[in-house]
Design a protein around this motif. Structure first.
Motif, short mmCIF file in Angstrom:
data_model
loop_
_atom_site.label_atom_id
_atom_site.label_comp_id
_atom_site.label_asym_id
_atom_site.label_seq_id
_atom_site.Cartn_x
_atom_site.Cartn_y
_atom_site.Cartn_z
N TYR A 4 8.79 -27.04 -3.51
CA TYR A 4 8.53 -25.60 -3.43
C TYR A 4 7.14 -25.27 -2.91
O TYR A 4 6.21 -26.06 -3.05
N ALA A 5 7.02 -24.06 -2.40
CA ALA A 5 5.74 -23.38 -2.18
C ALA A 5 5.97 -21.92 -2.52
O ALA A 5 7.05 -21.36 -2.25
N VAL A 6 4.98 -21.30 -3.13
CA VAL A 6 5.04 -19.87 -3.43
C VAL A 6 4.25 -19.14 -2.35
O VAL A 6 3.07 -19.46 -2.11
N LEU A 7 4.89 -18.19 -1.68
CA LEU A 7 4.21 -17.35 -0.71
C LEU A 7 3.93 -15.99 -1.34
O LEU A 7 4.84 -15.35 -1.89
N VAL A 8 2.68 -15.59 -1.28
CA VAL A 8 2.26 -14.26 -1.75
C VAL A 8 1.93 -13.47 -0.48
O VAL A 8 0.93 -13.73 0.19
N ILE A 9 2.81 -12.53 -0.15
CA ILE A 9 2.74 -11.83 1.13
C ILE A 9 2.11 -10.45 0.99
O ILE A 9 2.61 -9.59 0.25
N ASP A 10 0.99 -10.27 1.66
CA ASP A 10 0.34 -8.96 1.84
C ASP A 10 -0.01 -8.22 0.56
O ASP A 10 0.01 -6.98 0.53
N MET A 11 -0.38 -8.93 -0.47
CA MET A 11 -0.84 -8.25 -1.69
C MET A 11 -2.33 -7.92 -1.52
O MET A 11 -3.21 -8.42 -2.21
N LEU A 12 -2.56 -7.03 -0.57
CA LEU A 12 -3.90 -6.69 -0.12
C LEU A 12 -4.30 -5.30 -0.62
O LEU A 12 -3.45 -4.45 -0.89
N LYS A 13 -5.59 -5.09 -0.70
CA LYS A 13 -6.12 -3.83 -1.22
C LYS A 13 -5.60 -2.61 -0.46
O LYS A 13 -5.29 -1.60 -1.07
N ASP A 14 -5.48 -2.69 0.86
CA ASP A 14 -4.97 -1.54 1.62
C ASP A 14 -3.52 -1.22 1.28
O ASP A 14 -3.12 -0.06 1.32
N PHE A 15 -2.72 -2.24 0.95
CA PHE A 15 -1.31 -2.00 0.63
C PHE A 15 -1.09 -1.57 -0.82
O PHE A 15 -0.09 -0.92 -1.13
N ILE A 16 -2.00 -1.94 -1.69
CA ILE A 16 -1.82 -1.63 -3.10
C ILE A 16 -2.60 -0.37 -3.48
O ILE A 16 -2.11 0.47 -4.23
N TYR A 17 -3.81 -0.22 -2.95
CA TYR A 17 -4.68 0.89 -3.35
C TYR A 17 -5.18 1.75 -2.20
O TYR A 17 -5.74 2.81 -2.42
N GLY A 18 -5.03 1.29 -0.96
CA GLY A 18 -5.71 1.92 0.16
C GLY A 18 -4.85 2.72 1.10
O GLY A 18 -3.94 3.44 0.69
N SER A 19 -5.11 2.54 2.40
CA SER A 19 -4.54 3.40 3.44
C SER A 19 -3.02 3.36 3.51
O SER A 19 -2.40 4.35 3.90
N LEU A 20 -2.39 2.26 3.14
CA LEU A 20 -0.92 2.17 3.12
C LEU A 20 -0.43 1.90 1.70
O LEU A 20 0.49 1.10 1.48
N ARG A 21 -1.02 2.59 0.77
CA ARG A 21 -0.74 2.39 -0.65
C ARG A 21 0.76 2.48 -0.95
O ARG A 21 1.45 3.40 -0.49
N CYS A 22 1.22 1.52 -1.74
CA CYS A 22 2.59 1.51 -2.21
C CYS A 22 2.54 1.47 -3.74
O CYS A 22 2.32 0.41 -4.33
#
Length: 184
Positions: A4-22
């Motif tokens: 196995y490998a775990v991929l953590v995709i795009d858990m970035l500040k802009d996506f969580i808190y910023g310009s493209l917040r989800c």
């Protein structure tokens, strides 16, 4: 036995808190955090696959506006999920973690055959990474409570598509943690 490998995709500040917040992505942070911790405990590679755009150049910026621009705070992984020195980071300029990156080479050198996908967005970057993983012969596990999208409709659409067309196993974070701890 799968590798196995775990991929953590795009858990970035802009996506969580910023310009493209989800806002919906806030709900998956604890599940990803627990999964990443378990993976590290069992010496499973954790790979952060991060948008890293070049200002004024990348086509995605034309569609989505400025986000995850290289060198900005918004392009950093959120504090709750910060990579450690043992983790790997792959930078991408398109939706897929494989397109014009060294992700495939890294996975092959690690001997990985099964990807555990987490992050955002279920129907965009997670799904496009899954598509390219399928094309390259990887087995796919999508952690349905560790991926998210702007809406429940987009989230379900991405999950259904990956399951139906790419053979992804859809599991909960608890199920994948059990799988990891039982097979290693």
């Amino acid at each position: 036995m799968p590798k196995y490998a775990v991929l953590v995709i795009d858990m970035l500040k802009d996506f969580i808190y910023g310009s493209l917040r989800c806002e919906r992505a806030l709900n998956i942070i604890p599940n990803i955090k627990k999964l990443v911790s378990t993976a590290r405990d069992y010496r499973i590679p954790v790979i952060y696959v991060n948008d890293s755009h070049i200002k004024g150049v990348d086509r995605e910026l034309m569609l989505w506006g400025p986000h995850a621009v290289r060198g900005t705070e918004g392009s950093e992984v959120i504090d709750d999920l910060k990579p450690t020195e043992e983790d790997f980071i792959v930078l991408k300029r398109r939706y897929s973690g494989f397109f014009e990156t060294d992700l495939d080479l890294l996975l092959r050198e690690l001997g990985v055959d099964t990807l555990i996908l987490t992050g955002i967005h279920t129907h965009i970057c997670v799904m496009h990474t899954a598509v390219d993983a399928f094309y390259r012969g990887y087995n796919l596990i999508v952690v349905k409570d560790a991926v998210e999208a702007f809406s429940e409709e987009y989230h379900r659409l991405g999950l259904e598509f990956m399951e139906k067309f790419y053979g992804a196993k859809l599991v909960s974070s608890e199920e994948v943690i059990k799988l990891i701890t039982m097979t290693i």
